[in-house]
Design an enzyme around this catalytic site. Structure first.
Site, PDB file in Angstrom:
ATOM      1  N   LYS A 115       0.926  -1.369   0.226  1.00  0.00           N
ATOM      2  CA  LYS A 115      -0.293  -0.337  -0.513  1.00  0.00           C
ATOM      3  C   LYS A 115       1.018   1.105   0.153  1.00  0.00           C
ATOM      4  O   LYS A 115       2.058   0.929   0.526  1.00  0.00           O
ATOM      5  CB  LYS A 115      -0.771   0.085   1.142  1.00  0.00           C
ATOM      6  CG  LYS A 115      -1.967   1.234   1.342  1.00  0.00           C
ATOM      7  CD  LYS A 115      -2.801   0.942   2.871  1.00  0.00           C
ATOM      8  CE  LYS A 115      -3.466   2.170   2.215  1.00  0.00           C
ATOM      9  NZ  LYS A 115      -4.424   2.056   4.138  1.00  0.00           N
TER      10      LYS A 115
ATOM     11  N   SER B 296      -9.317  -0.062   3.712  1.00  0.00           N
ATOM     12  CA  SER B 296      -9.036   1.311   2.331  1.00  0.00           C
ATOM     13  C   SER B 296      -7.751   0.855   2.287  1.00  0.00           C
ATOM     14  O   SER B 296      -7.894   1.330   0.685  1.00  0.00           O
ATOM     15  CB  SER B 296      -8.068   1.987   3.271  1.00  0.00           C
ATOM     16  OG  SER B 296      -7.235   2.239   4.544  1.00  0.00           O
TER      17      SER B 296
ATOM     18  N   SER C 127      -9.004  -2.308   7.665  1.00  0.00           N
ATOM     19  CA  SER C 127      -8.000  -1.654   6.425  1.00  0.00           C
ATOM     20  C   SER C 127      -7.542  -3.388   5.471  1.00  0.00           C
ATOM     21  O   SER C 127      -7.286  -2.936   4.607  1.00  0.00           O
ATOM     22  CB  SER C 127      -8.143  -0.931   6.596  1.00  0.00           C
ATOM     23  OG  SER C 127      -8.798   0.489   7.038  1.00  0.00           O
TER      24      SER C 127
END
Length: 569
Positions: free
Chosen positions: A140, A216, A240
């Protein structure tokens, strides 16, 4: 911190467009898909399976289908080179990006250069650099990698170091975790985005493009679902990692705080250390999660990161299948607040039948309410009014994405909690943790083993993915962050519109439960992955991963038997 040098001349849309073009230009011409394919993909229900494989040559398809253990075996025997492995995953990732827009940073050239170094080392020494030698990975876009930007999908962070200009760190700084992966031989090939952002747009679920990829860390979950890298790293403060892994049908580990280093990682709310963000691992098997965590701990991150727990990998903590009949699991069908949708109910039932048939004991799980975690989580995670998020948006003038509508009030950060108010919430959290632990230990009276349950099983969320803006209850995962327990997501099945229908006798547990069930549409959800989570004791990742493998093995046997029965009908 607000950047005093705001680019007020160039509109944020132009900055974002230039960023997209810059990353697209890093894809070799021979890997560019025809426009007709890219446009046609937007109208497909699913991008998985034969469609994606049809775009790949046989060698790329074969290599990218291998898990970490197989790749290491081939590179260790010399039957595959690191360059061949990295090139294959880069090619697949490039095609995935064109279909889904899920790479904020493309690092193919850097990755292939590192792969060449690893091959040279192997040819000279006839051994691998480390346990993850040549393994392509993605992260990420919160983790700094030398040679790449880190924007966290904030337009105002593009061409800066975390929003600051004129520093010597931009493209020249490395997060501790990235440094560890370098030592182990892993090769980052790029970085994935937040699920919804103003640079790349919204990220859809590749199994069912009517649904969200989850957030996310949705970009990383999509990358794993489509095998764009051999494993991925996301971040988690309220589900997330777990939610998108569940929605995309991949395995994940959200560890307790301190097991994986977060030193030098970009983020918001950096001063909040009561319930910190953790790094989680995603992959296609429990074995992959185990290999990555064990390898990371072998680097002794606590010697460089004062917030890393000095806890090496503990093989003695693992359980094995020969413990048959001597294990007990807690089992939560619902939390008394929101009932899972029918496909999640079916997945839970499959797991329950599987474990009982395998001889394991199940204990109904009725701990302190998830409702309490709702009162705790948001106040700790957002108690500062999210001023740093607001500051980041002001750098470019970009709007907040719809998923954080309501985070601000009248276009400004909300008033932060006072120190006294914040301390009251922390006291509540400590009390909640104490009572939860007391409940867990009390299960020894019901387990049938003389010990408390080893782990408990619950929904990840009430939904198997969901339609955009149709998510109403996060407490199945946010409670786990409040408690700082590790959690493993285990894919179980897929939504079947013919099987997964609402029971006519359904009675809502709450108003939220009614709203959530009203949002379920069997046809719209058809084909979406369905998963459960297995939750263990704090800092008990080794034990939890071994228990997860036992559950997976039992599920595999159950599915094989069911397939035989179905075939004989």
């Amino acid at each position: 911190m607000t950047n005093p040098i705001q680019d007020s001349v160039q509109p944020w849309q132009e900055i974002a467009a230039k960023k997209r073009q810059a990353e697209q230009s890093k894809i070799p011409p021979e890997w560019i898909l025809p426009t007709s394919v890219v446009e046609g993909a937007k109208h497909r229900r699913s991008l998985t399976g034969p469609f994606l494989e049809s775009l790949l040559d046989p060698k790329t398809s074969r290599i990218t289908a291998m898990d970490v253990a197989a790749l290491i075996q081939h590179m260790g025997s010399g039957t595959l080179t690191a360059v061949a492995v990295v090139r294959s995953f880069c090619k697949r990732a490039a095609m995935i990006h064109q279909l889904t827009r899920n790479m904020l940073e493309i690092g193919f050239d850097i990755a292939l250069g590192r792969a060449k170094e690893l091959d040279d080392y192997f040819h000279q020494h006839r051994r691998l650099v480390g346990p993850l030698h040549g393994i392509p990975m993605t992260l990420k876009d919160q983790f700094h990698i030398k040679g790449l930007e880190t924007s966290m999908a904030f337009v105002g962070w593009i061409a800066t170091f975390e929003g600051l200009r004129s520093t010597d760190k931009e493209r020249n700084f490395e997060s501790e975790l990235v440094r560890e992966f370098h030592l182990l031989g892993a090769v980052p090939i790029g970085k994935s985005p937040e699920t919804s952002n103003n640079i790349l747009g919204y990220l859809w679920n590749p199994h069912n493009q009517l649904l969200t990829a989850g957030g996310s860390s949705g970009g990383e979950a999509v990358m794993q679902a489509l095998r764009g890298s051999a494993f991925g790293i996301g971040t988690d403060i309220g589900g997330s990692v777990s939610m998108p892994a569940s929605y995309n049908g991949v395995f994940s580990l959200k560890p307790s705080t301190g097991r994986i280093s977060m030193k030098g990682v970009a983020g918001v709310g950096q001063g909040q250390q009561v319930m910190p963000v953790v790094a989680g691992i995603m992959g296609v098997s429990i074995a992959t999660l185990r290999a990555v965590l064990e390898s990371l701990l072998s680097t002794e991150p606590w010697l460089r990161d004062p917030y890393a727990v000095p806890l090496p990998w503990r093989e003695a903590e693992e359980y094995h299948a020969d413990t048959h009949g001597s294990l007990a699991f807690g089992f939560m069908e619902h939390d008394g607040i929101v009932t899972p949708h029918p496909p999640v109910q079916r997945a839970l039932k499959m797991v329950k039948i599987t474990l009982r048939e395998a001889g394991y004991n199940l204990v109904d799980w009725n701990p302190p309410s998830n409702r309490e975690s709702l009162e705790i989580h948001g106040k700790i995670a957002r108690g500062d009014g999210c001023v740093d998020v607001w500051d980041a948006l002001q750098l470019s003038g970009e709007p907040e994405v719809p998923e954080i509508d309501g985070l601000f009030e009248s276009g400004l950060p909300r008033k932060p909690l006072s120190l006294a108010e914040y301390q009251d919430v922390v006291i509540h959290m400590k009390d909640y943790r104490n009572r939860y632990q007391e409940y867990w230990m009390s299960t020894a009276e019901k387990s049938g083993t003389g010990r408390p349950v080893e782990a408990f099983i619950s929904p990840v969320t009430p939904t198997a993915a969901h339609l955009p803006k149709q998510f109403f209850h996060a407490e199945y995962t946010t409670s786990i962050n409040v408690l700082d327990y590790p959690a493993v997501v285990i894919p179980v099945t897929f939504v079947d519109q013919n099987l997964d229908k609402i029971d006519p006798s359904f009675v809502p547990l709450s108003e939220t439960d009614r709203i959530n069930m009203d949002a379920y549409d069997p046809a719209a959800y058809h084909g979406a992955p369905v998963a459960v989570q297995l939750v263990g004791q704090r800092l008990g990742e080794e034990r939890l991963l071994s228990l997860a493998q036992i559950v997976v093995d039992a599920l595999d046997k159950y599915k094989e038997r069911a397939a035989v029965v179905s075939a004989n009908k």
